[in-house]
Design a protein around this motif. Structure first.
Motif, PDB file in Angstrom:
ATOM      1  N   ALA A  53       0.829  -1.207   0.000  1.00  0.00           N
ATOM      2  CA  ALA A  53       0.000   0.000   0.000  1.00  0.00           C
ATOM      3  C   ALA A  53       0.865   1.259   0.000  1.00  0.00           C
ATOM      4  O   ALA A  53       0.591   2.214  -0.731  1.00  0.00           O
ATOM      5  N   HIS A  54       1.923   1.262   0.802  1.00  0.00           N
ATOM      6  CA  HIS A  54       2.776   2.442   0.875  1.00  0.00           C
ATOM      7  C   HIS A  54       3.526   2.668  -0.434  1.00  0.00           C
ATOM      8  O   HIS A  54       3.588   3.796  -0.938  1.00  0.00           O
ATOM      9  N   ALA A  55       4.089   1.605  -0.995  1.00  0.00           N
ATOM     10  CA  ALA A  55       4.803   1.737  -2.269  1.00  0.00           C
ATOM     11  C   ALA A  55       3.863   2.224  -3.369  1.00  0.00           C
ATOM     12  O   ALA A  55       4.202   3.123  -4.142  1.00  0.00           O
ATOM     13  N   GLY A  56       2.679   1.639  -3.435  1.00  0.00           N
ATOM     14  CA  GLY A  56       1.726   2.014  -4.481  1.00  0.00           C
ATOM     15  C   GLY A  56       1.224   3.437  -4.328  1.00  0.00           C
ATOM     16  O   GLY A  56       1.150   4.195  -5.302  1.00  0.00           O
ATOM     17  N   THR A  78       9.177   1.713  -6.944  1.00  0.00           N
ATOM     18  CA  THR A  78       9.375   1.953  -5.524  1.00  0.00           C
ATOM     19  C   THR A  78       9.267   0.647  -4.753  1.00  0.00           C
ATOM     20  O   THR A  78       8.319  -0.116  -4.950  1.00  0.00           O
ATOM     21  N   GLU A  79      10.221   0.421  -3.869  1.00  0.00           N
ATOM     22  CA  GLU A  79      10.137  -0.682  -2.917  1.00  0.00           C
ATOM     23  C   GLU A  79       9.899  -0.072  -1.546  1.00  0.00           C
ATOM     24  O   GLU A  79      10.542   0.913  -1.178  1.00  0.00           O
ATOM     25  N   ALA A  80       8.944  -0.633  -0.805  1.00  0.00           N
ATOM     26  CA  ALA A  80       8.727  -0.245   0.585  1.00  0.00           C
ATOM     27  C   ALA A  80       9.114  -1.438   1.445  1.00  0.00           C
ATOM     28  O   ALA A  80       8.621  -2.544   1.237  1.00  0.00           O
ATOM     29  N   ALA A  81      10.002  -1.219   2.383  1.00  0.00           N
ATOM     30  CA  ALA A  81      10.435  -2.269   3.308  1.00  0.00           C
ATOM     31  C   ALA A  81       9.922  -1.905   4.696  1.00  0.00           C
ATOM     32  O   ALA A  81      10.397  -0.946   5.309  1.00  0.00           O
ATOM     33  N   VAL A  82       8.930  -2.652   5.166  1.00  0.00           N
ATOM     34  CA  VAL A  82       8.310  -2.393   6.459  1.00  0.00           C
ATOM     35  C   VAL A  82       8.993  -3.258   7.514  1.00  0.00           C
ATOM     36  O   VAL A  82       9.122  -4.468   7.338  1.00  0.00           O
ATOM     37  N   THR A  94       8.042  -0.309  13.030  1.00  0.00           N
ATOM     38  CA  THR A  94       8.912   0.804  13.407  1.00  0.00           C
ATOM     39  C   THR A  94       9.340   1.664  12.230  1.00  0.00           C
ATOM     40  O   THR A  94       9.834   2.773  12.425  1.00  0.00           O
ATOM     41  N   ARG A  95       9.151   1.145  11.008  1.00  0.00           N
ATOM     42  CA  ARG A  95       9.691   1.880   9.870  1.00  0.00           C
ATOM     43  C   ARG A  95       9.071   1.388   8.577  1.00  0.00           C
ATOM     44  O   ARG A  95       8.764   0.212   8.435  1.00  0.00           O
ATOM     45  N   SER A  96       8.919   2.303   7.650  1.00  0.00           N
ATOM     46  CA  SER A  96       8.636   1.952   6.259  1.00  0.00           C
ATOM     47  C   SER A  96       9.671   2.697   5.427  1.00  0.00           C
ATOM     48  O   SER A  96       9.639   3.923   5.318  1.00  0.00           O
ATOM     49  N   ALA A  97      10.632   1.960   4.879  1.00  0.00           N
ATOM     50  CA  ALA A  97      11.728   2.553   4.118  1.00  0.00           C
ATOM     51  C   ALA A  97      11.407   2.469   2.631  1.00  0.00           C
ATOM     52  O   ALA A  97      11.295   1.388   2.073  1.00  0.00           O
ATOM     53  N   SER A 126       1.155   7.350   3.772  1.00  0.00           N
ATOM     54  CA  SER A 126       2.120   7.947   4.700  1.00  0.00           C
ATOM     55  C   SER A 126       1.386   8.632   5.840  1.00  0.00           C
ATOM     56  O   SER A 126       1.765   8.514   7.008  1.00  0.00           O
ATOM     57  N   LYS A 127       0.320   9.326   5.502  1.00  0.00           N
ATOM     58  CA  LYS A 127      -0.452  10.033   6.519  1.00  0.00           C
ATOM     59  C   LYS A 127      -1.134   9.067   7.479  1.00  0.00           C
ATOM     60  O   LYS A 127      -1.162   9.307   8.683  1.00  0.00           O
ATOM     61  N   VAL A 128      -1.680   7.970   6.968  1.00  0.00           N
ATOM     62  CA  VAL A 128      -2.373   7.037   7.861  1.00  0.00           C
ATOM     63  C   VAL A 128      -1.400   6.338   8.803  1.00  0.00           C
ATOM     64  O   VAL A 128      -1.772   5.962   9.920  1.00  0.00           O
ATOM     65  N   LEU A 129      -0.160   6.184   8.396  1.00  0.00           N
ATOM     66  CA  LEU A 129       0.818   5.572   9.281  1.00  0.00           C
ATOM     67  C   LEU A 129       1.098   6.466  10.494  1.00  0.00           C
ATOM     68  O   LEU A 129       1.680   6.022  11.470  1.00  0.00           O
TER      69      LEU A 129
END
Length: 140
Positions: A53-56, A78-82, A94-97, A126-129
Motif C-alpha cells: 500500500a505504501h509503495a503504491g 518503488t520498494e517499501a520495506a516495512v 517501526t519503519r517503512s523505508a 504515509s499520513k495514515v501511518l
C-alpha cells in the motif's frame, strides 16, 4: 470514498489461521497465519500489505506531482520495506523505508528529491501511518 477489507481468524495466535478479503476481490480468502507472518510459509501478512500500500500510494502520488510539474516519467519503481520489531509483549511496525528508482527525462536529482519528499509526506498511506486510529469492538 471508503475502501474495505475483511480479516477472518480461527484458533489461537500461533496455531490459528485466517484469511483476508477485499471488496474489490483482489484478495479473496488469501491465507495468513503465524507461519506466513513470522516464518516462510506461502501466504501474506499485514506488514507485506502495508508495504504494498505504501509503495503504491507513494508512487502514484509522485506520478501526479511530476505530471503537475510538467514531467512524464518513463518508469517509477518503488520498494517499501516495512520493519516489524518486538516491543514489550508484542510487536510494532517501526519503519517503512521507501526506495525509489525513477526514470524521468529532463528531471534533475534536486528536483526529484523535492518532489519525492512532497509525495512521501502527502500520500494518504504515509499520513495514515501517523494517523489516529478508532476502534469499535462488540462481542457477538
Amino acid at each position: 470514498m471508503i475502501r474495505k477489507a475483511t480479516a477472518v481468524w480461527v484458533g489461537t495466535g500461533r496455531a490459528g489461521f485466517g484469511d483476508l478479503s477485499t471488496d474489490s476481490g483482489v484478495l479473496k480468502r488469501t491465507p495468513y497465519s503465524f507461519r506466513t507472518r513470522f516464518e516462510t510459509e506461502k501466504g501474506t501478512n499485514p506488514e507485506e500489505l502495508i508495504a504494498a500500500a505504501h509503495a503504491g500510494c507513494f508512487t502514484m502520488a509522485l506520478a501526479f506531482q511530476l505530471q503537475g510539474a510538467g514531467y512524464t516519467p518513463t518508469e517509477l519503481k518503488t520498494e517499501a520495506a516495512v520493519s516489524l520489531e518486538p516491543e514489550g509483549t508484542g510487536f510494532r511496525i517501526t519503519r517503512s523505508a521507501l526506495t525509489l528508482r525513477a526514470t524521468v527525462p529532463n528531471l534533475t536529482q534536486a528536483a526529484l528529491d523535492q518532489v519525492a519528499k512532497d509525495s512521501e509526506l502527502n500520500c494518504p498511506v504515509s499520513k495514515v501511518l501517523k494517523a489516529e486510529i478508532t476502534l469499535d469492538a462488540k462481542l457477538v
